[in-house]
Design an enzyme around this catalytic site. Structure first.
Site, PDB file in Angstrom:
ATOM      1  N   ALA A  15      -5.622   6.669 -21.825  1.00 34.99           N
ATOM      2  CA  ALA A  15      -4.469   6.651 -20.916  1.00 34.99           C
ATOM      3  C   ALA A  15      -4.331   7.988 -20.196  1.00 34.99           C
ATOM      4  CB  ALA A  15      -3.189   6.314 -21.675  1.00 34.99           C
ATOM      5  N   TYR A  18      -6.904   8.093 -17.432  1.00 33.37           N
ATOM      6  CA  TYR A  18      -6.498   7.303 -16.269  1.00 33.37           C
ATOM      7  C   TYR A  18      -5.415   8.038 -15.471  1.00 33.37           C
ATOM      8  CZ  TYR A  18      -8.838   3.546 -18.849  1.00 33.37           C
ATOM      9  OH  TYR A  18      -9.740   2.780 -19.544  1.00 33.37           O
ATOM     10  N   GLU A  30      -3.927  12.062  -0.433  1.00 31.02           N
ATOM     11  CA  GLU A  30      -2.569  12.019   0.111  1.00 31.02           C
ATOM     12  C   GLU A  30      -2.088  13.412   0.504  1.00 31.02           C
ATOM     13  OE1 GLU A  30      -0.897   9.278   0.785  1.00 31.02           O
ATOM     14  OE2 GLU A  30      -2.408   7.968  -0.107  1.00 31.02           O
ATOM     15  N   PHE A  33       1.411  14.465  -0.764  1.00 21.51           N
ATOM     16  CA  PHE A  33       1.436  14.924  -2.151  1.00 21.51           C
ATOM     17  C   PHE A  33       0.996  16.383  -2.238  1.00 21.51           C
ATOM     18  CE2 PHE A  33      -0.372  15.425  -6.427  1.00 21.51           C
ATOM     19  CZ  PHE A  33       0.717  15.044  -7.190  1.00 21.51           C
ATOM     20  N   GLU A  71       6.638  10.365  -5.062  1.00 18.12           N
ATOM     21  CA  GLU A  71       5.511  10.341  -4.117  1.00 18.12           C
ATOM     22  C   GLU A  71       4.309   9.616  -4.719  1.00 18.12           C
ATOM     23  OE1 GLU A  71       3.544  10.321  -0.868  1.00 18.12           O
ATOM     24  OE2 GLU A  71       5.461  11.394  -0.837  1.00 18.12           O
ATOM     25  N   GLU A  87      -3.593  -5.610   9.012  1.00 15.97           N
ATOM     26  CA  GLU A  87      -2.735  -6.391   9.907  1.00 15.97           C
ATOM     27  C   GLU A  87      -1.262  -6.110   9.594  1.00 15.97           C
ATOM     28  OE1 GLU A  87      -3.303  -8.780   6.245  1.00 15.97           O
ATOM     29  OE2 GLU A  87      -4.731  -7.854   7.615  1.00 15.97           O
ATOM     30  N   ASP A  97       8.268   1.130   3.920  1.00 17.73           N
ATOM     31  CA  ASP A  97       9.479   1.842   4.332  1.00 17.73           C
ATOM     32  C   ASP A  97      10.390   2.123   3.139  1.00 17.73           C
ATOM     33  OD1 ASP A  97       8.566   1.768   6.928  1.00 17.73           O
ATOM     34  OD2 ASP A  97       9.934   0.169   7.585  1.00 17.73           O
ATOM     35  N   LEU A 118      22.755  26.741  -7.158  1.00 18.15           N
ATOM     36  CA  LEU A 118      22.673  28.101  -6.629  1.00 18.15           C
ATOM     37  C   LEU A 118      23.948  28.572  -5.959  1.00 18.15           C
ATOM     38  CD1 LEU A 118      19.017  28.108  -5.295  1.00 18.15           C
ATOM     39  CD2 LEU A 118      19.892  28.938  -7.483  1.00 18.15           C
TER      40      LEU A 118
END
Length: 119
Positions: A15, A18, A30, A33, A71, A87, A97, A118
């Site tokens: 795990a 992975y 990405e 990221f 993300e 498509e 979205d 802060l």
């Protein structure tokens, strides 16, 4: 999905592998990221420097990790949808979205936490 015979420590090690693969893949593919990770690399030391209280540090740093987590989930959603083709489909657009909106909310959450701690 195939059934795995891995149990105990072997399952945990698999795990982890992975998970590490997912982090590496996300970093490689990405840009968002990578940008958010860079933001974390700048703001985590700032959080440690600006606060002395453990709870405040946990809130500031935790809010940054939440951005990365969301993300990762958003990238996973996008990858799964893109697997089916390029498509245009209203449900695919809606899902993407919604994932993007989740990232936005994680940024708003982090901003609010940083302001409240802060100030």
């Amino acid at each position: 999905m195939a059934y795995s015979n891995h149990r105990g420590l072997t399952r945990i090690i698999k795990a982890f592998g992975y998970s590490w693969s997912g982090l590496r893949s996300t970093f490689r593919h990405e840009e968002a990221f990578r940008q958010e990770l860079l933001l974390c690399l700048v703001l985590i030391p700032a959080a440690l420097w600006l606060t002395d209280v453990g709870v405040e540090r946990a809130l500031l740093i935790g809010s940054l990790f939440l951005i990365l987590i969301v993300e990762l989930l958003n990238s996973g959603i996008e990858a799964a949808i893109d697997r089916f083709g390029d498509e245009l489909h209203k449900l695919s657009a809606r899902a993407k979205d919604m994932g993007s909106a989740a990232v936005l909310l994680s940024f708003i959450n982090a901003g609010a936490i940083w302001l409240l701690v802060l100030l």
